[in-house]
Write a protein that holds these residues in place. Structure first.
Motif, short mmCIF file in Angstrom:
data_model
loop_
_atom_site.label_atom_id
_atom_site.label_comp_id
_atom_site.label_asym_id
_atom_site.label_seq_id
_atom_site.Cartn_x
_atom_site.Cartn_y
_atom_site.Cartn_z
N VAL A 207 32.64 48.74 33.91
CA VAL A 207 33.66 49.20 34.82
C VAL A 207 34.19 50.60 33.92
N PRO A 208 34.39 51.61 34.50
CA PRO A 208 35.01 52.88 34.07
C PRO A 208 36.35 52.69 33.96
N PRO A 209 37.17 53.11 32.83
CA PRO A 209 38.73 52.90 32.76
C PRO A 209 39.51 53.96 33.57
N ILE A 210 40.67 53.87 34.10
CA ILE A 210 41.52 54.77 34.82
C ILE A 210 42.76 55.16 33.97
N ASP A 211 42.73 56.33 33.45
CA ASP A 211 43.97 56.62 32.73
C ASP A 211 44.96 57.44 33.39
N THR A 212 44.69 58.09 34.56
CA THR A 212 45.60 58.80 35.24
C THR A 212 45.66 58.46 36.79
N TYR A 213 46.93 58.36 37.23
CA TYR A 213 47.12 58.24 38.61
C TYR A 213 47.71 59.67 39.20
N THR B 226 34.60 40.34 48.73
CA THR B 226 36.08 39.94 49.55
C THR B 226 36.82 41.37 49.82
N LEU B 227 37.46 41.30 51.03
CA LEU B 227 38.15 42.38 51.09
C LEU B 227 39.35 42.79 50.02
N SER B 228 39.37 43.95 49.33
CA SER B 228 40.36 44.00 48.19
C SER B 228 40.45 45.51 47.92
N THR B 229 41.66 45.75 47.44
CA THR B 229 41.82 47.34 46.93
C THR B 229 41.00 47.26 45.48
N HIS B 230 40.69 46.14 44.64
CA HIS B 230 40.19 46.34 43.50
C HIS B 230 40.85 46.55 42.40
N VAL B 231 41.92 47.33 42.66
CA VAL B 231 42.66 47.96 41.15
C VAL B 231 43.22 46.54 40.60
N VAL B 232 42.69 46.77 39.32
CA VAL B 232 43.48 45.85 38.32
C VAL B 232 44.45 46.67 37.40
N GLN B 233 45.71 46.64 37.91
CA GLN B 233 46.83 47.49 37.44
C GLN B 233 46.86 47.19 35.71
N ALA C 119 38.87 55.73 43.92
CA ALA C 119 38.87 55.22 42.48
C ALA C 119 37.46 54.76 42.23
N GLN C 120 37.02 55.11 41.05
CA GLN C 120 35.64 54.68 40.70
C GLN C 120 35.49 53.26 40.12
N THR C 121 34.51 52.71 40.47
CA THR C 121 34.25 51.22 40.23
C THR C 121 32.97 51.17 39.61
N HIS C 122 32.20 49.91 40.10
CA HIS C 122 30.88 49.48 39.03
C HIS C 122 29.58 50.29 39.68
N CYS D 229 38.96 49.44 38.19
CA CYS D 229 38.63 49.08 39.76
C CYS D 229 37.42 48.36 39.73
N PRO D 230 37.36 47.01 39.41
CA PRO D 230 36.09 46.51 39.43
C PRO D 230 35.46 45.92 40.74
N ARG D 231 34.45 45.76 41.09
CA ARG D 231 34.08 45.06 42.28
C ARG D 231 34.33 43.88 42.12
#
Length: 410
Positions: A70-76, A42-49, A211-214, A99-101
């Motif tokens: 799914v890789p972690p995001i530790d820096t914005y 589905t259309l989505s920004t994917h980001v799980v804050q 952002a990196q996803t799966h 940022c999961p699919r």
């Protein structure tokens, strides 16, 4: 009339599955339906804050997400051209984002709801929301190839997105409306490592982020003001690729990557709807929608699921009246999200910030505490009203005057 339920949830993605699961865990009989089958996109920004990650942890589902790789995001990181503001988006208890699919996340949530005892019907089209005496009492619909069925419940939850059939039926009050402000599109790219960073590039009348996803893929999303929507729609591909010329260092990295799949996206209106009435509630995008530039949709959906479950539990147990409980829920929701809504709508115009804001950005840069706060505000970890409070701004500007503190982050 078929089996009766205490709640029927229409929509099984990031708002529907969590509220269905949480109600079932409290012992309620819940039916959840969705016209899609899962996994599906589905259309989505994917980001799980980070705060949404904390919700997954509370619900016992975070480990399942991590097992998907799914890789972690530790820096914005926010690149303004002359300088970059880079900070940590989370808290000590919830330090990272993901940022999961949606093919992965939504399936995980649907499965968790089923495990909690929710009766789940995929490929089910709701044809009608049933009403009696001015209140909602159930649904009528059918599974693919099946007969029309009618199901009844004490509460029907509309978790079916911006084009909600529940909202279309009950026609709730709509307010704080803004037209579409931005035309965003995204695609996936391979061989574009991000090293744990969610990067955003801000340029005059343009913006994009990555952002990196799966599966080794990176989602790269970019857009332009809605006023250019009709013109650029004739060649979205060229308009999208031209964005990256505004940040040569990112364009060089993208030059070594490969686009995977098609470009997708759509403009988004901005509005609030009254989230309740006799026999129904709305949550997620069906209830409150804003431009995806701040990537708050999943965070909002999870928060709604938690809070609305608690409110419905009070109603269904007879602790307090439906009107009293949901009135409190409505007021708390609006008070909590309005600062981010206003910030998002302003950001989505892609207009240059006023001089005072540019000065503030300059003062933030190099002050790691302030940069972390800026990242947390954009992540929804702290409210924009808190970050942009007079006291906080005064502290940031004063710190910028201290010798040796102010530097540059890249």
């Amino acid at each position: 009339m078929g089996k009766e339920y205490q709640a029927i949830v229409v929509g099984a993605r990031c708002a529907g599955s969590p509220i269905a699961m949480l109600l079932a865990r409290r012992g309620y009989r819940v039916l959840m339906v969705d016209r899609a089958s899962f996994p599906s996109d589905t259309l989505s920004t994917h980001v799980v804050q980070p705060l949404a990650v904390a919700a997954l942890s509370r619900w016992g589902l975070l480990d399942r997400l991590l097992e998907t790789g799914v890789p972690p995001i530790d820096t914005y990181a926010f690149n303004f051209g002359p300088f970059t503001i880079a900070g940590a988006p989370g808290t000590q208890d919830a330090p990272v984002a993901y940022c999961p699919r949606r093919t992965v996340l939504d399936k995980l949530l649907v499965d968790a709801a089923a495990e909690a005892g929710v009766e789940t019907r995929e490929d089910f089209t709701v044809e009608q929301i049933l009403t009696e005496d001015g209140g909602v009492v159930g649904i009528k619909g059918r599974s693919t190839g099946g007969d029309v069925v009618t199901e009844r419940a004490d509460i029907v939850v509309g978790a079916d997105g911006r084009n909600s059939i529940v909202a279309e039926t009950v026609r709730p009050e709509k307010y704080n409306q803004r037209p579409p402000l931005l035309a965003p599109y995204y695609a996936y790219w391979s061989d574009l490592p991000m090293d744990g960073r969610f990067e955003t590039y801000i340029r005059p009348s343009r913006g994009f982020a990555a952002a990196q996803t799966h599966d080794g893929l990176t989602m790269v999303v970019g857009g332009w003001p809605y006023a250019e929507y009709a013109t650029n729609k004739t060649n979205i591909e060229a308009s999208y690729l031209k964005l990256f010329e505004l940040a040569p260092e990112f364009a060089d990295r993208l030059g070594g990557a490969k686009r995977e799949g098609r470009l997708v996206g759509a403009p988004t209106p901005n509005f609030f709807r009254k989230p309740y009435g006799r026999g129904w509630v709305l949550i997620g995008d069906a209830s409150y929608l804003k431009d995806p530039i701040t990537a708050q949709g999943i965070n909002d959906a999870f928060r709604d699921a938690d809070r609305c479950t608690a409110a419905l539990d009070e109603c269904l147990t007879g602790t307090r009246s439906f009107e009293a409980v949901m009135g409190d829920y409505h007021r708390a929701r609006d008070a909590g999200v309005l600062p981010m809504y206003e910030f998002t709508c302003q950001l989505a115009t892609l207009e240059p910030p006023p001089v005072e804001m540019q000065q503030l950005f300059g003062a933030i840069c190099g002050n790691q505490r302030a940069m972390d706060g800026f990242a947390q505000m954009n992540a929804g970890t702290v409210s924009p009203s808190e970050f942009f409070s007079r006291e906080n701004i005064r502290e940031i500007m004063a710190a910028a005057e201290e010798p040796g503190l102010h530097g540059r982050s890249t």
